[in-house]
Design a protein around this motif. Structure first.
Motif, PDB file in Angstrom:
ATOM      1  N   GLY A  50       0.812  -1.210   0.000  1.00 49.60           N
ATOM      2  CA  GLY A  50       0.000   0.000   0.000  1.00 49.60           C
ATOM      3  C   GLY A  50       0.845   1.259   0.000  1.00 49.60           C
ATOM      4  O   GLY A  50       0.536   2.225  -0.714  1.00 49.60           O
ATOM      5  N   ARG A  51       1.936   1.249   0.771  1.00 50.71           N
ATOM      6  CA  ARG A  51       2.821   2.428   0.809  1.00 50.71           C
ATOM      7  C   ARG A  51       3.478   2.640  -0.552  1.00 50.71           C
ATOM      8  O   ARG A  51       3.645   3.769  -1.005  1.00 50.71           O
ATOM      9  CB  ARG A  51       3.884   2.246   1.897  1.00 50.71           C
ATOM     10  N   ALA A  52       3.870   1.547  -1.192  1.00 53.85           N
ATOM     11  CA  ALA A  52       4.479   1.666  -2.519  1.00 53.85           C
ATOM     12  C   ALA A  52       3.471   2.217  -3.517  1.00 53.85           C
ATOM     13  O   ALA A  52       3.801   3.081  -4.337  1.00 53.85           O
ATOM     14  CB  ALA A  52       5.001   0.309  -2.987  1.00 53.85           C
ATOM     15  N   THR A  74      12.920   5.135   1.274  1.00 58.57           N
ATOM     16  CA  THR A  74      12.774   5.860   2.538  1.00 58.57           C
ATOM     17  C   THR A  74      11.423   5.596   3.186  1.00 58.57           C
ATOM     18  O   THR A  74      11.329   5.331   4.386  1.00 58.57           O
ATOM     19  CB  THR A  74      12.949   7.371   2.312  1.00 58.57           C
ATOM     20  N   VAL A  75      10.360   5.628   2.394  1.00 64.54           N
ATOM     21  CA  VAL A  75       9.012   5.402   2.928  1.00 64.54           C
ATOM     22  C   VAL A  75       8.851   3.968   3.412  1.00 64.54           C
ATOM     23  O   VAL A  75       8.249   3.715   4.461  1.00 64.54           O
ATOM     24  CB  VAL A  75       7.951   5.746   1.860  1.00 64.54           C
ATOM     25  N   LEU A  76       9.397   3.016   2.671  1.00 66.18           N
ATOM     26  CA  LEU A  76       9.253   1.617   3.059  1.00 66.18           C
ATOM     27  C   LEU A  76       9.998   1.295   4.358  1.00 66.18           C
ATOM     28  O   LEU A  76       9.576   0.431   5.129  1.00 66.18           O
ATOM     29  CB  LEU A  76       9.759   0.704   1.944  1.00 66.18           C
ATOM     30  N   LEU A  77      11.098   2.005   4.626  1.00 62.43           N
ATOM     31  CA  LEU A  77      11.883   1.738   5.829  1.00 62.43           C
ATOM     32  C   LEU A  77      11.449   2.575   7.027  1.00 62.43           C
ATOM     33  O   LEU A  77      11.831   2.284   8.161  1.00 62.43           O
ATOM     34  CB  LEU A  77      13.368   1.981   5.541  1.00 62.43           C
ATOM     35  N   ALA A  78      10.646   3.603   6.792  1.00 69.53           N
ATOM     36  CA  ALA A  78      10.233   4.501   7.865  1.00 69.53           C
ATOM     37  C   ALA A  78       9.500   3.793   9.011  1.00 69.53           C
ATOM     38  O   ALA A  78       9.723   4.140  10.179  1.00 69.53           O
ATOM     39  CB  ALA A  78       9.362   5.622   7.296  1.00 69.53           C
ATOM     40  N   PRO A  79       8.624   2.812   8.764  1.00 69.99           N
ATOM     41  CA  PRO A  79       7.910   2.184   9.878  1.00 69.99           C
ATOM     42  C   PRO A  79       8.809   1.519  10.914  1.00 69.99           C
ATOM     43  O   PRO A  79       8.436   1.409  12.080  1.00 69.99           O
ATOM     44  CB  PRO A  79       7.028   1.129   9.187  1.00 69.99           C
ATOM     45  N   ALA A 103       7.052  -2.353 -11.024  1.00 66.07           N
ATOM     46  CA  ALA A 103       8.311  -2.607 -10.323  1.00 66.07           C
ATOM     47  C   ALA A 103       8.259  -2.120  -8.883  1.00 66.07           C
ATOM     48  O   ALA A 103       8.856  -2.726  -7.995  1.00 66.07           O
ATOM     49  CB  ALA A 103       9.468  -1.934 -11.062  1.00 66.07           C
ATOM     50  N   ALA A 104       7.534  -1.024  -8.631  1.00 56.57           N
ATOM     51  CA  ALA A 104       7.436  -0.486  -7.274  1.00 56.57           C
ATOM     52  C   ALA A 104       6.778  -1.497  -6.346  1.00 56.57           C
ATOM     53  O   ALA A 104       7.194  -1.670  -5.189  1.00 56.57           O
ATOM     54  CB  ALA A 104       6.641   0.818  -7.286  1.00 56.57           C
ATOM     55  N   THR A 105       5.756  -2.188  -6.833  1.00 56.04           N
ATOM     56  CA  THR A 105       5.082  -3.204  -6.029  1.00 56.04           C
ATOM     57  C   THR A 105       6.034  -4.343  -5.695  1.00 56.04           C
ATOM     58  O   THR A 105       6.119  -4.789  -4.549  1.00 56.04           O
ATOM     59  CB  THR A 105       3.858  -3.758  -6.785  1.00 56.04           C
ATOM     60  N   THR A 106       6.771  -4.804  -6.700  1.00 53.55           N
ATOM     61  CA  THR A 106       7.718  -5.901  -6.482  1.00 53.55           C
ATOM     62  C   THR A 106       8.833  -5.486  -5.543  1.00 53.55           C
ATOM     63  O   THR A 106       9.201  -6.222  -4.616  1.00 53.55           O
ATOM     64  CB  THR A 106       8.323  -6.359  -7.822  1.00 53.55           C
ATOM     65  N   LEU A 107       9.384  -4.289  -5.770  1.00 50.29           N
ATOM     66  CA  LEU A 107      10.482  -3.806  -4.937  1.00 50.29           C
ATOM     67  C   LEU A 107      10.032  -3.620  -3.489  1.00 50.29           C
ATOM     68  O   LEU A 107      10.817  -3.834  -2.563  1.00 50.29           O
ATOM     69  CB  LEU A 107      11.018  -2.493  -5.508  1.00 50.29           C
ATOM     70  N   ALA A 108       8.775  -3.242  -3.299  1.00 49.55           N
ATOM     71  CA  ALA A 108       8.249  -3.088  -1.941  1.00 49.55           C
ATOM     72  C   ALA A 108       8.285  -4.416  -1.193  1.00 49.55           C
ATOM     73  O   ALA A 108       8.660  -4.473  -0.011  1.00 49.55           O
ATOM     74  CB  ALA A 108       6.827  -2.545  -1.988  1.00 49.55           C
ATOM     75  N   ALA A 171      10.797 -12.875  -7.137  1.00 53.10           N
ATOM     76  CA  ALA A 171      10.508 -11.481  -7.478  1.00 53.10           C
ATOM     77  C   ALA A 171      11.627 -10.878  -8.315  1.00 53.10           C
ATOM     78  O   ALA A 171      11.372 -10.190  -9.316  1.00 53.10           O
ATOM     79  CB  ALA A 171      10.300 -10.663  -6.204  1.00 53.10           C
ATOM     80  N   MET A 172      12.869 -11.140  -7.928  1.00 49.71           N
ATOM     81  CA  MET A 172      13.998 -10.534  -8.627  1.00 49.71           C
ATOM     82  C   MET A 172      14.194 -11.114 -10.018  1.00 49.71           C
ATOM     83  O   MET A 172      14.489 -10.384 -10.962  1.00 49.71           O
ATOM     84  CB  MET A 172      15.279 -10.719  -7.802  1.00 49.71           C
TER      85      MET A 172
END
Length: 202
Positions: A50-52, A74-79, A103-108, A171-172
């Motif tokens: 969801g954040r991604a 940065t956003v994914l690591l903030a929690p 790609a953002a979904t996969t990287l998340a 994923a990769m």
């Protein structure tokens, strides 16, 4: 006609999201030991998606929608900062680069899995541990380097790895057209995510 096209696109995206949620549920159920653990892990993984998704938006000068790589990381690591796992010990240094919607979904998923492992066993489990994330580009390839230092001594895993490892590899390779490699050393693990630029921007 425009409404029909929009409805078709929305239907396609909803099916994709449901497929992702179904796959995550299966993976989490196999690795979790209790229902409480499963609920917690699954919630964290879906929240990361969801954040991604919230970050993905049109970028000036680029076709389609994308998020900036630095913002996404940065956003994914903030929690984890909210959990008190670290305070100013995570450094993200990447060039300005767009990450496509898919790609953002996969990287998340990948980043969340790495951060979870770090919090359990790696640098983020230690009060003095540090995490550095850097990025290098060459021709049509992109390499994101995840470097942990100051972690407790942990031996390199043996065998084929758990379901988290399988999720990362799948994923990769399949979704980002790349690979993942780990360098286990006494100072800390170094994980390198290799991706192709065209997959990263879509």
């Amino acid at each position: 006609e425009g409404h029909e096209l929009l409805a078709g696109e929305m239907s396609h995206r909803v099916k994709n999201l449901l497929a992702i949620a179904s796959g995550l549920t299966a993976i989490t159920s196999r690795s979790a030991k209790t229902t409480a653990d499963m609920a917690k892990e699954l919630t964290h993984r879906l929240t990361a998606l969801g954040r991604a998704h919230d970050l993905v938006r049109p970028l000036p000068g680029q076709g389609g929608k994308a998020a900036l790589l630095g913002d996404l990381l940065t956003v994914l690591l903030a929690p984890y900062d909210d959990l008190g796992a670290f305070s100013g010990r995570v450094r993200v240094s990447v060039p300005r680069m767009g990450v496509g919607e898919q790609a953002a979904t996969t990287l998340a998923l990948v980043v969340h899995e790495l951060a979870t492992n770090s919090l359990k066993y790696g640098a983020l489990s230690s009060p003095t541990g540090t995490l550095d994330i850097a990025c290098a580009t060459q021709d049509a390839e992109v390499a994101v380097v995840w470097t942990e230092r100051g972690r407790p001594p942990v031996a390199a895993p043996t065998g084929g790895g758990g379901y988290g490892s399988k999720l990362l590899n799948r994923a990769m390779t399949i979704q980002l057209g790349g690979s993942i490699s780990c360098d286990w050393s006494a100072e800390g693990v170094i994980v390198t995510l290799h991706m192709t630029k065209d997959r990263l921007t879509h």
